[in-house]
Design an enzyme around this catalytic site. Structure first.
Site, PDB file in Angstrom:
ATOM      1  N   GLU A 214       0.990  -0.397   0.358  1.00 25.70           N
ATOM      2  CA  GLU A 214      -0.140  -0.331   0.235  1.00 25.70           C
ATOM      3  C   GLU A 214       0.964   0.665   0.488  1.00 25.70           C
ATOM      4  O   GLU A 214       1.595   1.572   1.155  1.00 25.70           O
ATOM      5  CB  GLU A 214      -1.116   0.352   1.361  1.00 25.70           C
ATOM      6  CG  GLU A 214      -1.419  -1.208   1.419  1.00 25.70           C
ATOM      7  CD  GLU A 214      -2.870  -1.698   0.552  1.00 25.70           C
ATOM      8  OE1 GLU A 214      -2.715  -0.741  -0.459  1.00 25.70           O
ATOM      9  OE2 GLU A 214      -4.011  -2.152   0.307  1.00 25.70           O
ATOM     10  N   CYS A 248      -1.683   9.529   2.986  1.00 26.83           N
ATOM     11  CA  CYS A 248      -1.375   8.208   1.225  1.00 26.83           C
ATOM     12  C   CYS A 248      -2.428   7.989   0.646  1.00 26.83           C
ATOM     13  O   CYS A 248      -2.223   8.850  -0.615  1.00 26.83           O
ATOM     14  CB  CYS A 248      -1.363   7.006   1.468  1.00 26.83           C
ATOM     15  SG  CYS A 248      -2.390   6.318   2.161  1.00 26.83           S
TER      16      CYS A 248
END
Length: 465
Positions: A214, A248
């Site tokens: 990720e 993110c």
């Protein structure tokens, strides 16, 4: 945790425990999820204090919203649906193989390793742990060395609520993280930068360890001609400056039609004033930890100024008495593509805003860039929405908002291309940490024996082969 040998011993202990109980019951899995939720709920004030210590300052309400609530929601969602997820799934076999039966049996992998980052140190350690425990695995977590207070609390609470052969936390520096990534896990999940993600993938490849990455990337926010500018500015401002931009899936830059650029910039300034009326002195605005990271961000902004970019400061740099530093929300108008802040994920409170000719130009730009973790589009136009879904790629898509897809436990969360590989959350996470085992059961009345040599051409024609 002192060295790699300690890690290996801990992994061996978890693997032995798994081999003794390779398929935990529904009750056992639910109990583990309940303990994880209790751990988070009972100690939420300590969690908020530890994260604020690591950051230099973060509002307790922001931690409650982004770290505590998400973990509690995910644990509850998973516990309620776990019985159904664990069931074998019947599959069609085709008329030629009847009356045989086929099904998919979800089997735990074994021991799952999780390497968590420092920007959401609680959330991004425990959310994948929920999925891994639900799938029946043992779990080892390596929290970030850049969040030492949170990591210490996590380690202490994990030892209180879990046996080490169920779940444990390995504190340590970057060297320990490298040793952790090199362990022969049955699956390894890493959340962080693409640079470190490549190192993790290389280390895991030695053992052929499956990896979920990720990563992040330069998430665009597109503001179409039909968008409500005030509403778009409000939602982009929330998504960008939550956690001071260290998310993110935060909007990395905005694409807006050039004719509406100035109006959008004014709307953004109004929203920031509304969110943070005292600027960086507002209690709800987070500090940016890590001196090296702050220097990187400030160098980005200085480069943009040196190249003549129009920079709109929406606050002042603020040094806090306890050593924390707040960097102000800042808009950078029409920066050139060669600048660092347009080449690298910003991961901070700077927001480039680019005027584009039209939505055709915006889509072309998005398609020419590496695939991001998210794509945000503000439009009610169904044709434009369809084009974005069909012609662009990203981990997730959100229309008329930012971030909130991550709060839906039923939606898979993950990247594509440069922004990562693999997804988790909810049933996708259960399946990510399970082996979907094909099971075929032959019937005593099966006719497949007639297909043995010597082959009968008439039978093959009858079966359409």
């Amino acid at each position: 945790m002192s060295d790699a040998s300690d890690l290996q011993a801990l992994l061996d202990s978890q693997r032995r425990a798994f081999e003794e109980a390779p398929f935990p019951s529904l009750a056992t899995r639910r109990d583990r999820l309940k303990r994880l939720a209790t751990l988070t709920r009972r100690h939420r004030d300590e969690i908020a204090a530890a994260i604020s210590t690591d950051f230099g300052h973060r509002a307790a309400m922001e931690t409650r919203l982004t770290e505590v609530a998400t973990v509690l929601q995910s644990a509850s969602f998973t516990r309620r649906r776990l019985r159904r997820w664990m069931r074998s799934e019947r599959q069609p076999v085709g008329w030629r193989l009847l009356p045989a039966r086929a099904r998919v049996h979800y089997q735990p992998l074994g021991v799952v390793g999780i390497i968590a980052p420092s920007n959401y140190p609680w959330n991004l350690a425990w959310l994948p742990a929920i999925d891994a425990l639900a799938a029946g695995n043992r779990v080892m977590i390596k929290p970030s060395e850049h969040s030492p207070a949170t990591s210490a609390l996590m380690s202490r609470l994990a030892a209180r609520y879990f046996a080490p052969e169920e779940l444990c936390v390995a504190e340590g520096d970057a060297d320990l993280a490298r040793a952790f990534a090199a362990l022969p896990f049955d699956h390894l999940l890493f959340t962080g930068s693409a640079t470190i993600g490549r190192e993790v993938a290389r280390a895991a490849a030695t053992n052929l360890t499956p990896v979920t990455l990720e990563l992040g990337g330069k998430t665009p926010a597109l503001v179409a001609a039909d968008a409500d500018l005030e509403k778009a500015a409000e939602r982009i401002a929330f998504g960008k400056w939550l956690n001071a931009g260290r998310t993110c899936i935060a909007p990395d830059h905005v694409l807006v039609e050039a004719s509406r650029l100035e109006a959008f910039l004014k709307a953004m300034q109004r929203q920031i004033t509304r969110f943070y009326p005292r600027g960086t002195a507002s209690h709800d605005y987070s500090a940016v930890p890590n001196e090296a990271h702050r220097q990187r961000l400030e160098a980005m902004l200085e480069e943009a100024r040196d190249h003549g970019c129009r920079v709109i400061d929406l606050g002042e740099r603020l040094e806090l008495p306890d050593g924390g530093v707040k960097l102000p929300p800042t808009l950078i108008v029409d920066p050139s593509d060669g600048l660092t802040l347009m080449q690298e994920e910003i991961f901070g409170p700077w927001l480039p805003v680019l005027g584009v000719r039209d939505m055709e130009a915006a889509i072309s730009r998005i398609k020419s860039q590496p695939r991001p973790l998210a794509l945000y589009a503000f439009t009610e136009d169904p044709a434009l929405r369809r084009r974005l879904l069909e012609e662009t790629h990203s981990g997730g898509v959100v229309f008329n908002d930012t971030l909130w897809h991550n709060a839906v436990p039923a939606l898979p969360f993950g990247g594509v291309g440069e922004s990562g590989s693999g997804a988790y959350h909810g049933e996708a996470g259960f399946q990510r940490f399970s082996h979907a085992r094909a099971v075929f059961t032959q019937s005593p009345r099966s006719l497949v024996g007639r297909l043995n040599p010597p082959y009968r051409r008439w039978l093959l024609r009858l079966l359409g082969l």
